[in-house]
Design a protein around this motif. Sequence first.
Motif, PDB file in Angstrom:
ATOM      1  N   ARG A 262       0.841  -1.205   0.000  1.00 18.10           N
ATOM      2  CA  ARG A 262       0.000   0.000   0.000  1.00 18.10           C
ATOM      3  C   ARG A 262       0.879   1.259   0.000  1.00 18.10           C
ATOM      4  O   ARG A 262       0.673   2.183  -0.782  1.00 18.10           O
ATOM      5  N   LEU A 263       1.921   1.244   0.811  1.00 19.07           N
ATOM      6  CA  LEU A 263       2.797   2.415   0.889  1.00 19.07           C
ATOM      7  C   LEU A 263       3.562   2.616  -0.417  1.00 19.07           C
ATOM      8  O   LEU A 263       3.779   3.751  -0.858  1.00 19.07           O
ATOM      9  N   ALA A 264       3.957   1.498  -1.065  1.00 23.12           N
ATOM     10  CA  ALA A 264       4.679   1.615  -2.341  1.00 23.12           C
ATOM     11  C   ALA A 264       3.785   2.298  -3.382  1.00 23.12           C
ATOM     12  O   ALA A 264       4.256   3.126  -4.177  1.00 23.12           O
ATOM     13  N   ALA A 265       2.469   1.961  -3.368  1.00 21.74           N
ATOM     14  CA  ALA A 265       1.535   2.605  -4.306  1.00 21.74           C
ATOM     15  C   ALA A 265       1.393   4.088  -3.937  1.00 21.74           C
ATOM     16  O   ALA A 265       1.504   4.968  -4.793  1.00 21.74           O
ATOM     17  N   GLU A 266       1.174   4.350  -2.653  1.00 19.54           N
ATOM     18  CA  GLU A 266       0.978   5.743  -2.193  1.00 19.54           C
ATOM     19  C   GLU A 266       2.191   6.613  -2.484  1.00 19.54           C
ATOM     20  O   GLU A 266       2.063   7.785  -2.804  1.00 19.54           O
ATOM     21  N   CYS A 267       3.370   6.033  -2.364  1.00 23.27           N
ATOM     22  CA  CYS A 267       4.600   6.820  -2.541  1.00 23.27           C
ATOM     23  C   CYS A 267       5.082   6.806  -3.988  1.00 23.27           C
ATOM     24  O   CYS A 267       6.188   7.294  -4.292  1.00 23.27           O
ATOM     25  N   GLY A 268       4.315   6.195  -4.893  1.00 21.67           N
ATOM     26  CA  GLY A 268       4.635   6.233  -6.332  1.00 21.67           C
ATOM     27  C   GLY A 268       5.822   5.382  -6.747  1.00 21.67           C
ATOM     28  O   GLY A 268       6.460   5.660  -7.766  1.00 21.67           O
ATOM     29  N   ILE A 333      10.973   2.318   0.995  1.00 19.44           N
ATOM     30  CA  ILE A 333       9.830   2.725   0.171  1.00 19.44           C
ATOM     31  C   ILE A 333       9.396   4.143   0.552  1.00 19.44           C
ATOM     32  O   ILE A 333       9.165   4.999  -0.290  1.00 19.44           O
ATOM     33  N   VAL A 334       9.318   4.376   1.826  1.00 18.11           N
ATOM     34  CA  VAL A 334       8.780   5.649   2.331  1.00 18.11           C
ATOM     35  C   VAL A 334       9.803   6.775   2.220  1.00 18.11           C
ATOM     36  O   VAL A 334       9.459   7.928   1.951  1.00 18.11           O
ATOM     37  N   GLY A 335      11.082   6.429   2.395  1.00 19.12           N
ATOM     38  CA  GLY A 335      12.153   7.424   2.287  1.00 19.12           C
ATOM     39  C   GLY A 335      11.963   8.570   3.271  1.00 19.12           C
ATOM     40  O   GLY A 335      11.453   8.369   4.383  1.00 19.12           O
ATOM     41  N   PRO A 336      12.321   9.790   2.841  1.00 17.54           N
ATOM     42  CA  PRO A 336      12.277  10.929   3.778  1.00 17.54           C
ATOM     43  C   PRO A 336      10.879  11.258   4.278  1.00 17.54           C
ATOM     44  O   PRO A 336      10.721  11.970   5.264  1.00 17.54           O
ATOM     45  N   VAL A 340       8.958  13.781   7.298  1.00 14.29           N
ATOM     46  CA  VAL A 340       8.237  15.037   7.022  1.00 14.29           C
ATOM     47  C   VAL A 340       6.726  14.882   6.883  1.00 14.29           C
ATOM     48  O   VAL A 340       5.995  15.856   6.924  1.00 14.29           O
ATOM     49  N   ASP A 341       6.243  13.629   6.709  1.00 19.39           N
ATOM     50  CA  ASP A 341       4.804  13.438   6.508  1.00 19.39           C
ATOM     51  C   ASP A 341       4.199  12.845   7.779  1.00 19.39           C
ATOM     52  O   ASP A 341       4.481  11.697   8.145  1.00 19.39           O
ATOM     53  N   ASP A 342       3.344  13.606   8.442  1.00 21.14           N
ATOM     54  CA  ASP A 342       2.764  13.166   9.719  1.00 21.14           C
ATOM     55  C   ASP A 342       1.937  11.890   9.585  1.00 21.14           C
ATOM     56  O   ASP A 342       1.733  11.171  10.558  1.00 21.14           O
TER      57      ASP A 342
END
Length: 380
Positions: A262-268, A333-336, A340-342
């Motif tokens: 899911r996070l991989a899709a959200e983070c492109g 996947i999420v990286g930085p 920075v993203d709450d």
Amino acid sequence: MDYLDSPDEAEFRTKLRKWLAETDVTDWRKASSIEEARPLIRQWTSALNDAGYLALTWPVGEGGQGLSPVYNMILNQEIGAADCPEYPGTINIFARMISIHGTDEQRKKFLPATFNGEIIWCQGFSEPDAGSDLANMSTSAVKRGDTWVVNGQKLWTTYAVYSDWCFLLARTSSDGPKHRGISAFLVPLDSPGIEVRAVHLANDDPETGEVFWDNVEIPDKYMLGKPGDGWKIAMSTFTYERNPAETHVMSELRAWLRGAERLAAECGVIDDPAIRRRLADMYTRIEGLQYVGLEQVSTRVKAGIAQPGEESSVGKLLWTYAGQELQHLILDIVGPRTVVDDRIDAMHDYTWSRVLSVLGGTAQIQKNILAWRVLGLLRA
Ligand SMILES: Cc1cc2nc3c(=O)[nH]c(=O)nc-3n(C[C@H](O)[C@H](O)[C@H](O)COP(=O)(O)OP(=O)(O)OC[C@H]3O[C@@H](n4cnc5c(N)ncnc54)[C@H](O)[C@@H]3O)c2cc1C
């Protein structure tokens, strides 16, 4: 070996799935504080009990249903697939030990209260100088009349701050080999002389604790087994604790993998070939672990052995490596964004995953067990 459900197992799975779908579950993992989580853990345990899903594999005469360990696997698979809170593992660890080693009076007092969620247990084994070398423990219990007086300190006691009773190991004799002088006790954590201090893990959760024992009096009737039985009892609890196949572990790993996708899709990055390869690799490793568990359970079922043995260490190692690598992948996947993203906090679970190679016995200790006790290799 047959990986498919037998007709009875399939029927159990269907009924369970229906019950889980119809049950209103509040997830205690999402509670914002310990105070909020405690009643939810009690409710979930009691709901599972009322529906007949606790102690499935215990013998019928000992409060169980006499089912094979395959049913524990099904239970944990379905609970995970339905995204429900995990199965209360202490039932198959501490309650089972009480059912095996306890007196009738102890069984009567502790088993119903554990099953209906009244008693939440914690495990008081490790100390500042006794972790891998557990036999080195120095917390002592000295007999005075009908009571044992306990002095010492326990460390890393998971859920110490949530719990009502402690499954304690203490030294009752210094004669002979160190491990023979250890006994097991069941102790209410509100006993005079006990102080519990929360220990926050790197993710800031107060998940574990230090427990200080200052002249704590334990009635003799709360010793589990005989003096000196503590080591044997502790070793049995470890085989349950380290065994991912029949616990919440497989569900947790699969939930983490779903989260990674899911996070991989959200983070492109879902179309990034390197990420896809790593996701696929994690999928095969988690499913591989499931098949290792199935093979171990199947071997036990054929031999009529209910309790896992030292082969549990294979699963503990594979679970550790898969869990840590999966959390590393999520961080990549999420990286930085994790900073920075709450809405995305990958650091919380990543930092927690580091403890996998320590809790329940370190990775090195699992390798020692496999080398010396399972494979019979010579000690250097
Ligand atoms: C999050 C968390 C939860 C925990 N929950 C509980 C709990 O509920 N109850 C409880 O009683 N304990 C609990 N523990 C304690 C855990 O069981 C111990 O931390 C673990 O057994 C290691 O012991 P130690 O910390 O003393 O490290 P040590 O034993 O000092 O080990 C330090 C290092 O030396 C290595 N080492 C030690 N001996 C050997 C050897 N013979 N061969 C090769 N390498 C070796 C270890 O692998 C490790 O890398 C928990 C720990 C953590 C981190």
